[in-house]
Design a protein around this motif. Structure first.
Motif, PDB file in Angstrom:
ATOM      1  N   SER A  28       0.829  -1.180   0.000  1.00 48.95           N
ATOM      2  CA  SER A  28       0.000   0.000   0.000  1.00 48.95           C
ATOM      3  C   SER A  28       0.878   1.250   0.000  1.00 48.95           C
ATOM      4  N   GLN A  29       0.252   2.383  -0.261  1.00 54.80           N
ATOM      5  CA  GLN A  29       0.982   3.646  -0.336  1.00 54.80           C
ATOM      6  C   GLN A  29       1.631   3.989   1.005  1.00 54.80           C
ATOM      7  N   ALA A  30       1.001   3.612   2.112  1.00 50.42           N
ATOM      8  CA  ALA A  30       1.565   3.886   3.443  1.00 50.42           C
ATOM      9  C   ALA A  30       2.899   3.165   3.640  1.00 50.42           C
ATOM     10  N   GLN A  31       3.020   1.963   3.093  1.00 50.21           N
ATOM     11  CA  GLN A  31       4.277   1.224   3.220  1.00 50.21           C
ATOM     12  C   GLN A  31       5.405   1.922   2.455  1.00 50.21           C
ATOM     13  N   TYR A  32       5.084   2.473   1.276  1.00 48.42           N
ATOM     14  CA  TYR A  32       6.082   3.220   0.513  1.00 48.42           C
ATOM     15  C   TYR A  32       6.497   4.466   1.292  1.00 48.42           C
ATOM     16  N   ALA A  33       5.520   5.135   1.915  1.00 51.47           N
ATOM     17  CA  ALA A  33       5.817   6.333   2.704  1.00 51.47           C
ATOM     18  C   ALA A  33       6.696   5.982   3.904  1.00 51.47           C
ATOM     19  N   ASP A  34       6.396   4.874   4.575  1.00 54.74           N
ATOM     20  CA  ASP A  34       7.204   4.442   5.723  1.00 54.74           C
ATOM     21  C   ASP A  34       8.641   4.115   5.296  1.00 54.74           C
ATOM     22  N   ALA A  35       8.766   3.415   4.194  1.00 53.14           N
ATOM     23  CA  ALA A  35      10.098   3.065   3.691  1.00 53.14           C
ATOM     24  C   ALA A  35      10.856   4.330   3.294  1.00 53.14           C
ATOM     25  N   SER A  36      10.170   5.259   2.647  1.00 53.98           N
ATOM     26  CA  SER A  36      10.801   6.518   2.253  1.00 53.98           C
ATOM     27  C   SER A  36      11.270   7.293   3.477  1.00 53.98           C
ATOM     28  N   PHE A  37      10.446   7.322   4.513  1.00 56.52           N
ATOM     29  CA  PHE A  37      10.807   8.016   5.752  1.00 56.52           C
ATOM     30  C   PHE A  37      12.067   7.405   6.363  1.00 56.52           C
ATOM     31  N   GLY A  38      12.138   6.088   6.372  1.00 53.78           N
ATOM     32  CA  GLY A  38      13.322   5.409   6.893  1.00 53.78           C
ATOM     33  C   GLY A  38      14.573   5.770   6.111  1.00 53.78           C
ATOM     34  N   ILE A  39      14.451   5.845   4.804  1.00 50.51           N
ATOM     35  CA  ILE A  39      15.591   6.207   3.961  1.00 50.51           C
ATOM     36  C   ILE A  39      15.997   7.657   4.205  1.00 50.51           C
ATOM     37  N   LEU A  40      15.020   8.531   4.411  1.00 50.50           N
ATOM     38  CA  LEU A  40      15.337   9.933   4.695  1.00 50.50           C
ATOM     39  C   LEU A  40      16.140  10.063   5.990  1.00 50.50           C
ATOM     40  N   ILE A  41      15.835   9.220   6.975  1.00 48.98           N
ATOM     41  CA  ILE A  41      16.588   9.223   8.229  1.00 48.98           C
ATOM     42  C   ILE A  41      18.030   8.772   7.974  1.00 48.98           C
ATOM     43  N   VAL A  42      18.182   7.715   7.195  1.00 49.28           N
ATOM     44  CA  VAL A  42      19.526   7.228   6.859  1.00 49.28           C
ATOM     45  C   VAL A  42      20.304   8.308   6.107  1.00 49.28           C
ATOM     46  N   LEU A  43      19.664   8.926   5.128  1.00 49.64           N
ATOM     47  CA  LEU A  43      20.337   9.968   4.349  1.00 49.64           C
ATOM     48  C   LEU A  43      20.760  11.143   5.231  1.00 49.64           C
ATOM     49  N   SER A  44      19.920  11.474   6.191  1.00 51.90           N
ATOM     50  CA  SER A  44      20.267  12.550   7.112  1.00 51.90           C
ATOM     51  C   SER A  44      21.545  12.220   7.884  1.00 51.90           C
ATOM     52  N   SER A  45      21.696  10.955   8.246  1.00 45.06           N
ATOM     53  CA  SER A  45      22.923  10.547   8.954  1.00 45.06           C
ATOM     54  C   SER A  45      24.152  10.629   8.045  1.00 45.06           C
ATOM     55  N   PHE A  46      23.930  10.629   6.727  1.00 43.53           N
ATOM     56  CA  PHE A  46      25.018  10.785   5.756  1.00 43.53           C
ATOM     57  C   PHE A  46      25.242  12.255   5.392  1.00 43.53           C
ATOM     58  N   GLY A  47      24.495  13.154   6.036  1.00 44.87           N
ATOM     59  CA  GLY A  47      24.637  14.576   5.747  1.00 44.87           C
ATOM     60  C   GLY A  47      23.785  15.071   4.601  1.00 44.87           C
ATOM     61  N   GLU A  48      22.834  14.282   4.166  1.00 45.83           N
ATOM     62  CA  GLU A  48      21.953  14.645   3.050  1.00 45.83           C
ATOM     63  C   GLU A  48      20.522  14.764   3.569  1.00 45.83           C
ATOM     64  N   SER A  49      20.110  15.984   3.881  1.00 43.54           N
ATOM     65  CA  SER A  49      18.765  16.160   4.415  1.00 43.54           C
ATOM     66  C   SER A  49      17.832  16.716   3.351  1.00 43.54           C
ATOM     67  N   PHE A  50      16.576  16.404   3.512  1.00 40.85           N
ATOM     68  CA  PHE A  50      15.532  16.826   2.584  1.00 40.85           C
ATOM     69  C   PHE A  50      14.395  17.450   3.379  1.00 40.85           C
ATOM     70  N   PRO A  51      13.656  18.379   2.774  1.00 40.03           N
ATOM     71  CA  PRO A  51      12.520  18.962   3.486  1.00 40.03           C
ATOM     72  C   PRO A  51      11.436  17.913   3.744  1.00 40.03           C
ATOM     73  N   GLU A  52      10.706  18.105   4.843  1.00 37.60           N
ATOM     74  CA  GLU A  52       9.628  17.148   5.162  1.00 37.60           C
ATOM     75  C   GLU A  52       8.548  17.162   4.093  1.00 37.60           C
ATOM     76  N   GLU A  53       8.218  18.342   3.608  1.00 36.79           N
ATOM     77  CA  GLU A  53       7.204  18.490   2.570  1.00 36.79           C
ATOM     78  C   GLU A  53       7.833  19.209   1.387  1.00 36.79           C
ATOM     79  N   VAL A  54       7.996  18.522   0.282  1.00 36.42           N
ATOM     80  CA  VAL A  54       8.622  19.111  -0.907  1.00 36.42           C
ATOM     81  C   VAL A  54       7.566  19.903  -1.674  1.00 36.42           C
ATOM     82  N   THR A  55       7.926  21.136  -2.019  1.00 35.88           N
ATOM     83  CA  THR A  55       7.016  21.998  -2.776  1.00 35.88           C
ATOM     84  C   THR A  55       7.640  22.349  -4.124  1.00 35.88           C
ATOM     85  N   GLU A  56       6.847  22.975  -4.961  1.00 34.66           N
ATOM     86  CA  GLU A  56       7.374  23.413  -6.257  1.00 34.66           C
ATOM     87  C   GLU A  56       8.487  24.429  -6.066  1.00 34.66           C
TER      88      GLU A  56
END
Length: 120
Positions: free
Chosen positions: A1-29
């Protein structure tokens, strides 16, 4: 389901943050517009030959970040299409800053090209 993709994406964002690569919580145009303006000068005069002549990416942390960003791009197709467009810009910046990587630089450039066509 879409929630599982969102959960997996959130986990990857946490990992990326530990690598010094942060992204905004809500991406806008406006995030995408800022990335387009930041990367446009890097792309001026860039050819396939110049791209292939970039040094090889050897920084282990950046290679791992590219690996996770590649995965995030695929997941965000389903969980956050705006993020799907933002991540390749970051991958391309890493390529220009830390070197070319056959496995991750090319997909990043392909997705970035699509975003440029859609948002510029």
């Amino acid at each position: 389901s879409q929630a599982q993709y969102a959960d997996a994406s959130f986990g990857i964002l946490i990992v990326l943050s530990s690598f010094g690569e942060s992204f905004p919580e809500e991406v806008t145009e406006s995030h995408l517009t800022n990335e387009i303006h930041a990367i446009t000068p890097m792309l001026e005069g860039m050819t396939k030959a110049k791209m292939l002549n970039l040094s090889t990416m050897t920084d282990i942390i950046k290679l791992q970040a590219m690996k996770f960003m590649d995965l995030l791009t695929s997941l965000s197709i389903y969980s956050s299409p705006m993020l799907m467009h933002l991540v390749p810009f970051r991958m391309t910046k890493l390529t220009f800053s830390f070197g070319f990587n056959d496995q991750y630089s090319v997909p990043g450039l392909v997705f970035m090209s699509q975003a440029l066509l859609q948002y510029s």
